[in-house]
Design an enzyme around this catalytic site. Sequence first.
Site, PDB file in Angstrom:
ATOM      1  N   ARG A   1      -7.937  -0.100  -6.400  1.00 22.92           N
ATOM      2  CA  ARG A   1      -8.098   0.984  -5.414  1.00 22.92           C
ATOM      3  C   ARG A   1      -8.269   2.299  -6.169  1.00 22.92           C
ATOM      4  NH1 ARG A   1      -4.184   1.135  -0.416  1.00 22.92           N
ATOM      5  NH2 ARG A   1      -6.021   2.185   0.456  1.00 22.92           N
TER       6      ARG A   1
ATOM      7  N   ASN B   1      -5.341  12.527   1.269  1.00 28.37           N
ATOM      8  CA  ASN B   1      -4.471  11.655   2.046  1.00 28.37           C
ATOM      9  C   ASN B   1      -5.313  10.852   3.022  1.00 28.37           C
ATOM     10  OD1 ASN B   1      -1.685  10.842   2.510  1.00 28.37           O
ATOM     11  ND2 ASN B   1      -1.924  11.748   4.536  1.00 28.37           N
ATOM     12  N   LYS B   2      -4.637   9.988   3.777  1.00 28.36           N
ATOM     13  CA  LYS B   2      -5.341   9.111   4.707  1.00 28.36           C
ATOM     14  C   LYS B   2      -6.328   9.869   5.590  1.00 28.36           C
ATOM     15  CE  LYS B   2      -5.017   5.629   4.767  1.00 28.36           C
ATOM     16  NZ  LYS B   2      -5.916   4.811   3.919  1.00 28.36           N
TER      17      LYS B   2
ATOM     18  N   ARG C   1       0.869  -1.159   0.000  1.00 28.41           N
ATOM     19  CA  ARG C   1       0.000   0.000   0.000  1.00 28.41           C
ATOM     20  C   ARG C   1       0.913   1.218   0.000  1.00 28.41           C
ATOM     21  NH1 ARG C   1       2.665   1.660   3.672  1.00 28.41           N
ATOM     22  NH2 ARG C   1       1.193   3.367   3.805  1.00 28.41           N
ATOM     23  N   GLY C   2       0.260   2.370  -0.181  1.00 26.31           N
ATOM     24  CA  GLY C   2       1.071   3.591  -0.344  1.00 26.31           C
ATOM     25  C   GLY C   2       1.068   3.951  -1.817  1.00 26.31           C
ATOM     26  N   ALA C   3       0.714   5.195  -2.129  1.00 28.64           N
ATOM     27  CA  ALA C   3       0.492   5.566  -3.530  1.00 28.64           C
ATOM     28  C   ALA C   3       1.640   5.184  -4.472  1.00 28.64           C
ATOM     29  CB  ALA C   3       0.185   7.069  -3.607  1.00 28.64           C
TER      30      ALA C   3
ATOM     31  N   GLN D   1      -1.683   2.112  10.113  1.00 31.18           N
ATOM     32  CA  GLN D   1      -0.429   2.183   9.354  1.00 31.18           C
ATOM     33  C   GLN D   1       0.661   2.908  10.150  1.00 31.18           C
ATOM     34  OE1 GLN D   1      -3.453   2.653   8.008  1.00 31.18           O
ATOM     35  NE2 GLN D   1      -3.492   2.440   5.782  1.00 31.18           N
TER      36      GLN D   1
ATOM     37  N   ASP E   1      -1.992  10.762  -1.502  1.00 28.10           N
ATOM     38  CA  ASP E   1      -2.354   9.773  -2.521  1.00 28.10           C
ATOM     39  C   ASP E   1      -2.753  10.435  -3.821  1.00 28.10           C
ATOM     40  OD1 ASP E   1      -2.986   8.686   0.316  1.00 28.10           O
ATOM     41  OD2 ASP E   1      -2.655   6.947  -0.958  1.00 28.10           O
TER      42      ASP E   1
END
Length: 364
Positions: free
Chosen positions: A90, A254-255, A53-55, A203, A244
Amino acid sequence: MNVGGKHFRTIWLNEDGRSVDIIDQRWLPHEFRVVTLSTVEDVAVAIRDMWVRGAPLIGVTAAYGMAIQMQADASDAALDAAWEKLHETRPTAINLRWALDEMRKLLKPLPVSERIAAAYKRAAEIADEDVELNRSIGGNGLAIIKEIAARKKPGERVNILTHCNAGWLATVDYGTATAPIYLAAEAGIPIHVYVDETRPRNQGAQLTAWEMAGHGVPHTLIVDNAGGHLMQHGEVDMVIVGTDRTTANGDVCNKIGTYLKALAAKDNDIPFYVALPSPTIDWTVSDGLTEIPIEERSGEEVSYVQGKTETGEIARVRVSPEASPAGNPAFDVTPARLVTGLITERGVAKASRDGLAALFPERK
Ligand SMILES: CSC[C@H]1O[C@H](OP(=O)(O)O)[C@H](O)[C@@H]1O
């Protein structure tokens, strides 16, 4: 990054020259598991279910997914089907679509016979480019940390708050928000990082804290709701997060929870920086609030938490009543007006269309 004295990236091509190995991040910090992705379906599952995960890392993994598909079937139909399968994993991180478009733009004009080699070559380039972009982001962010350190008493630590994981685990290496942190630590600048646990998938607690501990960066894990309080009491000198998808106007997706940190930072006159490589900029959208799709993940990610029992097993436990449905928007949008600066590989941009255009004139 170094893990137990051995250097790791988060994804690498196997010796067979076809499959890729990844760190399956679902089991960190308790277990360091490496898994092999051999089909485009494997890659799609790994992205959708957040093994990776993570852009930026999502983009690189998808690029390798396209290469793996070419190995299996390099026809136009298979190329388009792989693009669709990987794109639907996603919806929010723009790096996914950016990488898939990069691959399809390269491969479609090529004869089928040339597509396999070209795909693996381009996927490897995208991975290597990510590392270099992050190194540059680190240098540009380091200058900001140095400025703040210069205003503190000798030996006083620069207190940095970060949200979620925009570390080397979210990229191929170095990370985005963590790149300046690592360089500051290596430069001997006294720093300390407040790590937001980042519910619901933790995370921060499970990945960023593990990264900080692994690199000896002084840090304190905090609940998501503590950041504003710490800012009010002068405990935070700057906030730095990843993203992201950032719009051409500087709105930052973002998150979930990032927006609340930005509000608290604004209210306490604390600089709020966003670190991003240019593939994370979506030049096709202006208004983040209305144009960026926000991923809604399973409510079970809220209702259950995963951890290690006292007897050493990894288990999921329910924290809420069976009768209580849970909502789980995975991202939010911080308006550009709350962002102090965008730390890119080309320098620090004001969070505005003009600010980004000044660094990326080719995008005017
Ligand atoms: C360097 S991008 C990191 C970015 O991605 C994370 O989301 P997720 O863990 O769901 O992929 C989070 O928004 C981070 O800031």
